[in-house]
Write a protein that holds these residues in place. Structure first.
Motif, PDB file in Angstrom:
ATOM      1  N   LEU A   1      37.746  30.164  31.600  1.00  0.00           N
ATOM      2  CA  LEU A   1      36.857  30.784  30.614  1.00  0.00           C
ATOM      3  C   LEU A   1      35.945  29.792  29.890  1.00  0.00           C
ATOM      4  N   PRO A   2      36.474  28.637  29.456  1.00  0.00           N
ATOM      5  CA  PRO A   2      35.556  27.692  28.794  1.00  0.00           C
ATOM      6  C   PRO A   2      34.422  27.236  29.705  1.00  0.00           C
ATOM      7  N   TYR A   3      34.711  27.104  31.005  1.00  0.00           N
ATOM      8  CA  TYR A   3      33.672  26.683  31.943  1.00  0.00           C
ATOM      9  C   TYR A   3      32.621  27.767  32.100  1.00  0.00           C
ATOM     10  N   LEU A   4      33.121  29.008  32.116  1.00  0.00           N
ATOM     11  CA  LEU A   4      32.201  30.133  32.211  1.00  0.00           C
ATOM     12  C   LEU A   4      31.281  30.189  31.009  1.00  0.00           C
ATOM     13  N   ARG A   5      31.854  29.891  29.844  1.00  0.00           N
ATOM     14  CA  ARG A   5      31.025  29.877  28.637  1.00  0.00           C
ATOM     15  C   ARG A   5      29.949  28.816  28.755  1.00  0.00           C
ATOM     16  N   TRP A   6      30.320  27.683  29.331  1.00  0.00           N
ATOM     17  CA  TRP A   6      29.334  26.616  29.499  1.00  0.00           C
ATOM     18  C   TRP A   6      28.189  27.091  30.396  1.00  0.00           C
TER      19      TRP A   6
ATOM     20  N   ALA B   1      25.318  16.072  39.048  1.00  0.00           N
ATOM     21  CA  ALA B   1      26.196  15.267  38.200  1.00  0.00           C
ATOM     22  C   ALA B   1      26.580  16.019  36.923  1.00  0.00           C
ATOM     23  N   GLN B   2      25.604  16.727  36.388  1.00  0.00           N
ATOM     24  CA  GLN B   2      25.797  17.498  35.167  1.00  0.00           C
ATOM     25  C   GLN B   2      26.860  18.594  35.377  1.00  0.00           C
ATOM     26  N   VAL B   3      26.724  19.309  36.487  1.00  0.00           N
ATOM     27  CA  VAL B   3      27.643  20.406  36.787  1.00  0.00           C
ATOM     28  C   VAL B   3      29.040  19.859  37.094  1.00  0.00           C
ATOM     29  N   ILE B   4      29.059  18.768  37.875  1.00  0.00           N
ATOM     30  CA  ILE B   4      30.346  18.173  38.243  1.00  0.00           C
ATOM     31  C   ILE B   4      31.084  17.717  36.991  1.00  0.00           C
ATOM     32  N   GLU B   5      30.343  17.192  36.035  1.00  0.00           N
ATOM     33  CA  GLU B   5      30.983  16.741  34.801  1.00  0.00           C
ATOM     34  C   GLU B   5      31.474  17.927  33.974  1.00  0.00           C
ATOM     35  N   ALA B   6      30.608  18.921  33.813  1.00  0.00           N
ATOM     36  CA  ALA B   6      30.967  20.062  32.964  1.00  0.00           C
ATOM     37  C   ALA B   6      32.139  20.844  33.545  1.00  0.00           C
ATOM     38  N   LEU B   7      32.202  20.950  34.858  1.00  0.00           N
ATOM     39  CA  LEU B   7      33.281  21.721  35.476  1.00  0.00           C
ATOM     40  C   LEU B   7      34.473  20.825  35.840  1.00  0.00           C
TER      41      LEU B   7
ATOM     42  N   GLY C   1      19.470  41.699  30.639  1.00  0.00           N
ATOM     43  CA  GLY C   1      18.724  40.556  30.138  1.00  0.00           C
ATOM     44  C   GLY C   1      19.546  39.307  30.383  1.00  0.00           C
ATOM     45  N   PRO C   2      19.039  38.154  29.930  1.00  0.00           N
ATOM     46  CA  PRO C   2      19.814  36.922  30.065  1.00  0.00           C
ATOM     47  C   PRO C   2      21.148  37.057  29.335  1.00  0.00           C
ATOM     48  N   GLY C   3      22.143  36.335  29.798  1.00  0.00           N
ATOM     49  CA  GLY C   3      23.454  36.399  29.166  1.00  0.00           C
ATOM     50  C   GLY C   3      24.416  37.179  30.018  1.00  0.00           C
ATOM     51  N   LEU C   4      25.669  37.169  29.596  1.00  0.00           N
ATOM     52  CA  LEU C   4      26.715  37.751  30.430  1.00  0.00           C
ATOM     53  C   LEU C   4      26.991  39.197  30.062  1.00  0.00           C
ATOM     54  N   THR C   5      26.977  40.044  31.069  1.00  0.00           N
ATOM     55  CA  THR C   5      27.336  41.446  30.887  1.00  0.00           C
ATOM     56  C   THR C   5      28.531  41.728  31.777  1.00  0.00           C
ATOM     57  N   ALA C   6      29.521  42.393  31.212  1.00  0.00           N
ATOM     58  CA  ALA C   6      30.701  42.712  32.010  1.00  0.00           C
ATOM     59  C   ALA C   6      30.490  44.050  32.692  1.00  0.00           C
ATOM     60  N   LEU C   7      30.982  44.161  33.931  1.00  0.00           N
ATOM     61  CA  LEU C   7      30.940  45.420  34.657  1.00  0.00           C
ATOM     62  C   LEU C   7      32.383  45.862  34.842  1.00  0.00           C
TER      63      LEU C   7
ATOM     64  N   VAL D   1      34.987  25.140  41.829  1.00  0.00           N
ATOM     65  CA  VAL D   1      34.084  24.713  42.908  1.00  0.00           C
ATOM     66  C   VAL D   1      33.169  25.879  43.301  1.00  0.00           C
ATOM     67  N   ALA D   2      33.753  27.090  43.411  1.00  0.00           N
ATOM     68  CA  ALA D   2      32.951  28.256  43.794  1.00  0.00           C
ATOM     69  C   ALA D   2      31.865  28.517  42.743  1.00  0.00           C
ATOM     70  N   LEU D   3      32.244  28.373  41.484  1.00  0.00           N
ATOM     71  CA  LEU D   3      31.287  28.584  40.396  1.00  0.00           C
ATOM     72  C   LEU D   3      30.185  27.522  40.448  1.00  0.00           C
ATOM     73  N   GLY D   4      30.597  26.266  40.600  1.00  0.00           N
ATOM     74  CA  GLY D   4      29.634  25.171  40.651  1.00  0.00           C
ATOM     75  C   GLY D   4      28.693  25.309  41.846  1.00  0.00           C
ATOM     76  N   ARG D   5      29.258  25.687  42.997  1.00  0.00           N
ATOM     77  CA  ARG D   5      28.457  25.842  44.201  1.00  0.00           C
ATOM     78  C   ARG D   5      27.382  26.912  43.992  1.00  0.00           C
ATOM     79  N   ALA D   6      27.786  28.018  43.349  1.00  0.00           N
ATOM     80  CA  ALA D   6      26.836  29.110  43.132  1.00  0.00           C
ATOM     81  C   ALA D   6      25.714  28.689  42.179  1.00  0.00           C
ATOM     82  N   ILE D   7      26.056  28.012  41.071  1.00  0.00           N
ATOM     83  CA  ILE D   7      24.981  27.715  40.113  1.00  0.00           C
ATOM     84  C   ILE D   7      24.110  26.555  40.583  1.00  0.00           C
ATOM     85  N   LEU D   8      24.638  25.696  41.440  1.00  0.00           N
ATOM     86  CA  LEU D   8      23.810  24.598  41.951  1.00  0.00           C
ATOM     87  C   LEU D   8      22.764  25.090  42.963  1.00  0.00           C
ATOM     88  N   ALA D   9      22.909  26.318  43.435  1.00  0.00           N
ATOM     89  CA  ALA D   9      21.879  26.882  44.304  1.00  0.00           C
ATOM     90  C   ALA D   9      20.740  27.450  43.465  1.00  0.00           C
ATOM     91  N   MET D  10      20.764  27.188  42.158  1.00  0.00           N
ATOM     92  CA  MET D  10      19.719  27.598  41.219  1.00  0.00           C
ATOM     93  C   MET D  10      19.410  29.098  41.279  1.00  0.00           C
TER      94      MET D  10
END
Lengths: 367, 233
Positions: free
Chosen positions: A178-183, A120-126, A23-29, A147-156
């Motif tokens: 970790l704080p960025y991941l939480r965001w 802009a939102q992602v650039i600020e948060a990260l 489901g939505p949210g983070l699951t660890a593998l 940058v890798a994280l931001g690039r991936a989420i900006l591809a929606m």
């Protein structure tokens, strides 16, 4: 958005047989190396296609309403149509492009009506603002991760796969992301599958875990429960159950002997670290270094006795971990034998003192 | 300029024609070579072995054979040539464009080889990453693979250009030795050697050929070195 996976992949003598739902949210593998975690991510992302496999790939992958792969209907979307974001272990930033171009590479290919985040939102948060004009090869490891994280989420993406994105980074820096991941987790309402070997990291991000071994899912659910059920055999390789606690520094003694601070509203003596009063830091603590007592001990060398309440027991590989809540959300884990638990008559709600030597705490630098 | 002033009008025409044919041959081969090199660099198909062998063929075959085959195919009675002539009024045999076609085919293997090497040096992981970000194959190629391999691709072009400049056998068989139309440097040297008293001409053109090929191969080597350095980073 939810993900359903049923896969059966045979490649040489390796077989991956997986059924899972997210489901939505983070699951660890979680799982030992070679158990098929990375292969599973590659199949979900479409990077391993049936025709490329010298073997057989069958099953179904459904993301929300969309079928990404269904062998019986001969459906197999190419990676670009799957809307599955991936953060690779080696990050894979485009070396010939600037940070800004890397970030926007996927975003620019997304039709406007599907763009739910603004760059802009992602650039600020990260916190990437100051890096935008730099070549992607000339930034630090921690910055590359962001940058890798931001690039991936900006591809929606409608699903985010993260393949040990912290593995390439040295330990003190790992924590910084970790704080960025939480965001990301809070901002995107999508499933995130996070491959990791490090339990402390997992514990900070989620309570949901999937454990794989030998190409199969051997357990899934709440972290401690699942690990307790599945840690055996090949999976019993050493891993850390160390947890981290937030500390507010009161003061560091001038003679360099100790640092005073507050954990869960209680005063503690920690190994010396030159930090200014009010500093918010973290210390790591292994459960084997925590002793439990039913009452206040006197004439004892250990400097810290933290009062708390037993909130759960989790069996782990033949041991018992006792979770003690101190207050303000701080939880200390103590490793006890079943015998000790019975002798002390510990049960949920028992009031206990966690007896901890100063030297058992280890400062974790970074955020 | 002084060098040019030393040359007779015939020699100048041979030089100009050589460069024209060389450039045309390179530009003509470029798109095909790129596609083929990328396919060879990435495909796991078992057909790559056969295609690889076919690509090298023009390098191994006697150029006269290539010229003869071209004449059979593209001559006015040839199965492609007849079509081109009837439908478009085009005649490749005995024309400078025919010389360019012959030179292009002979230079093709070298071009594919160095482009393939350059494209193989690009990490396929980057192409995968681009695909997960929503890029289709063409976009991945033009935004990731090609920019990362461009030095090797240019090196392939300069090598092919140098090879095209030196083409003799296939050109004389297919395009003939017509002054001002198909008489490139090697053909002009050959012609000069056939006539008594023309040795100075042959010499001047020989030096010119050496200078041209050397420039192209040095350029190619410089580009390849930088490409390899890039890969090591």
């Amino acid at each position: 958005m939810s993900l359903q996976v049923e896969l059966d992949l045979t490649r040489g003598d390796f077989r991956l047989q997986v059924e899972l739902q997210l489901g939505p949210g983070l699951t660890a593998l979680f799982g030992p190396s070679g158990c098929g975690k990375t292969t599973l991510l590659q199949v979900i992302a479409g990077l391993i296609q049936p025709k490329q496999v010298a073997g057989e790939l069958r099953g179904k992958i459904q993301l929300g309403e969309r079928l990404l792969f269904a062998s019986n209907q001969r459906i197999c979307l190419p990676p670009r149509e799957r809307r599955v974001g991936m953060v690779f272990q080696d990050l894979r930033l485009f070396p010939h492009r600037r940070v800004a171009d890397n970030l926007l590479y996927g975003y620019e290919l997304v039709p406007e009506k599907r763009r739910k985040l603004e760059p802009a939102q992602v650039i600020e948060a990260l916190e990437l603002g100051s890096l935008l004009a730099r070549p992607a090869t000339e930034i630090s490891g921690g910055e590359r991760q962001r940058v890798a994280l931001g690039r991936a989420i900006l591809a929606m993406p409608e699903l985010l796969l993260m393949d040990e994105p912290l593995a390439a980074v040295d330990l003190p820096r790992r924590r910084q992301i970790l704080p960025y991941l939480r965001w990301v987790q809070e901002t995107l309402e999508i499933p995130i599958l996070y491959v990791s070997h490090a339990l402390p990291e997992i514990l900070e991000l989620t309570t949901e875990i999937i454990v794989m071994d030998g190409g199969k899912v051997v357990g899934s659910g709440e972290v401690f429960e699942t690990l307790g059920r599945t840690l055996h055999g090949a999976l019993a390789e050493p891993f850390s159950t160390e947890t981290t606690l937030k500390v507010q520094v009161e003061n560091s003694l001038e003679d360099g002997s100790a640092t005073w601070g507050w954990i869960g509203g209680q005063r503690v003596v920690l190994p010396f670290q030159a930090l200014s009063p009010g500093y918010l830091g973290r210390v790591a603590l292994g459960p084997e270094d925590v002793m439990l007592a039913k009452s206040e001990l006197t004439q004892v060398s250990a400097r810290n006795q933290l009062h708390g309440e037993v909130v759960r027991f989790s069996p782990l590989h033949g041991r018992q971990l006792v979770h003690v809540r101190l207050g303000e959300g701080a939880v200390v884990l103590a490793e006890l034998t079943q015998n000790a638990i019975e002798d002390l008559g510990l049960e949920l709600g028992s009031r206990v003192n966690c007896v901890i030597k100063t030297s058992a705490f280890r400062w974790v630098m970074g955020k | 300029m002084t060098l040019v002033a030393l040359l007779s009008p015939e020699e100048l025409s041979a030089l100009g024609l050589s460069i024209q044919v060389g450039l045309a041959a390179t530009l003509l081969s470029l798109p095909f070579a790129l596609v083929l090199a990328f396919w060879l660099a990435r495909s796991r198909s078992r057909w790559t072995v056969l295609i690889d062998a076919l690509v090298i063929m023009p390098m191994i075959l006697p150029p006269v054979v290539v010229g003869y085959l071209l004449l059979i195919a593209f001559g006015r009675q040839g199965f492609i040539g007849a079509f081109l002539y009837e439908q478009l009024g085009l005649s490749l045999a005995y024309s400078w464009s025919g010389a360019a076609l012959a030179a292009g085919i002979l230079a093709f293997p070298l071009m594919v080889r160095s482009m393939r090497e350059a494209l193989e040096s690009v990490d396929p992981g980057l192409e995968e990453a681009a695909a997960t970000l929503g890029a289709g194959r063409l976009r991945v190629f033009f935004s990731i693979s090609m920019p990362l391999a461009y030095r090797g691709i240019l090196a392939g072009c300069s090598l092919a250009f140098a090879r095209a400049l030196g083409e003799f056998g296939a050109t004389i068989t297919f395009a003939g030795n017509l002054e001002g139309e198909t008489r490139t440097l090697p053909l002009a040297i050959y012609s000069a050697m056939q006539e008594p008293g023309q040795y100075p001409t042959a010499w001047r053109l020989t030096c010119l050929s050496i200078a041209l090929s050397l420039t192209a191969t040095i350029l190619c080597e410089l580009l390849l070195r930088r490409q390899r350095r890039e890969r090591r980073r």
